[in-house]
Scaffold this motif. Structure first.
Motif, short mmCIF file in Angstrom:
data_model
loop_
_atom_site.label_atom_id
_atom_site.label_comp_id
_atom_site.label_asym_id
_atom_site.label_seq_id
_atom_site.Cartn_x
_atom_site.Cartn_y
_atom_site.Cartn_z
N GLU A 48 0.79 -1.28 0.03
CA GLU A 48 0.15 0.30 -0.02
C GLU A 48 0.82 1.34 0.03
O GLU A 48 0.42 2.38 -0.72
CB GLU A 48 -0.95 0.03 1.20
CG GLU A 48 -2.04 -1.19 1.30
CD GLU A 48 -3.03 -0.80 -0.03
OE1 GLU A 48 -3.53 0.52 -0.16
OE2 GLU A 48 -3.60 -1.55 -0.32
N THR A 49 2.06 1.26 0.74
CA THR A 49 2.55 2.49 1.11
C THR A 49 4.08 2.29 0.57
O THR A 49 4.70 1.30 0.61
CB THR A 49 2.50 3.01 2.31
OG1 THR A 49 3.28 2.04 3.44
CG2 THR A 49 1.03 3.14 2.80
N GLU A 82 1.50 4.18 -4.35
CA GLU A 82 1.25 5.31 -3.53
C GLU A 82 1.82 6.59 -4.02
O GLU A 82 1.22 7.45 -4.10
CB GLU A 82 1.58 5.01 -2.12
CG GLU A 82 1.52 6.31 -1.18
CD GLU A 82 2.11 6.17 0.13
OE1 GLU A 82 1.41 6.40 1.05
OE2 GLU A 82 3.15 5.89 0.40
N ASP A 83 3.08 6.36 -4.62
CA ASP A 83 3.86 7.82 -5.05
C ASP A 83 3.91 7.72 -6.56
O ASP A 83 4.97 8.12 -7.05
CB ASP A 83 5.10 7.88 -4.21
CG ASP A 83 6.10 6.42 -4.57
OD1 ASP A 83 5.59 5.46 -5.32
OD2 ASP A 83 7.14 6.76 -4.27
N THR A 121 4.88 -0.02 -4.80
CA THR A 121 3.69 0.51 -4.36
C THR A 121 3.26 1.43 -5.16
O THR A 121 4.15 1.99 -6.31
CB THR A 121 3.81 1.34 -3.08
OG1 THR A 121 2.73 1.96 -2.64
CG2 THR A 121 4.95 2.67 -3.38
#
Length: 135
Positions: free
Chosen positions: A75-76, A124-125, A122
């Motif tokens: 997730e992160t 996320e970014d 991930t």
């Protein structure tokens, strides 16, 4: 012919000379569950979410193309960094540090004991231009 089917990914199958070591690696580091080992063949079946991982016992090592790999998504970025540090700490063969290639999200690469390359990433970014859900 324009057939449309609803498919889901079902399984991965990897040949290995050491099923036990490879199975423990998937269990300890990637959260797979060892379902059973076939005593007749030495093959193992592992579960990871809705995907089966089959480890096939081989007498001879199998050469892997250097770019063949499978990937797990976290997730992160914080989780990616933490797993990278943990795998490094326990001596897993890592091929890269954590990086973000052309904005596609943070990731790193390593190898299982049997030599199969894996990627941990991930989204996320990730830059929005790479998000297939937004197209």
């Amino acid at each position: 012919m324009n057939l449309q089917f609803r498919m889901k990914f079902n399984h991965m199958s990897f040949p290995t000379v050491d099923v036990t070591t490879e199975a423990k690696f998937f269990e300890e580091h990637f959260g797979a569950t060892i379902e059973f080992v076939d005593t007749a063949t030495g093959n193992a079946l592992l579960k990871h979410g809705g995907t089966d991982i089959v480890l096939e016992a081989m007498k001879d090592a199998v050469p892997w193309h250097r770019d063949f790999h499978f990937g797990f998504e976290l997730e992160t970025k914080r989780e990616v960094d933490a797993l990278h540090e943990e795998l490094k700490r326990v001596g897993v063969k890592l091929e890269t540090e954590v990086f973000n290639r052309v904005g596609r999200g943070s990731r790193f690469f390593g190898r299982t004991p049997g030599g199969v390359q894996f990627e941990i990433n991930t989204r996320e970014d990730m830059d929005s231009k790479w998000d297939a859900n937004k197209k």
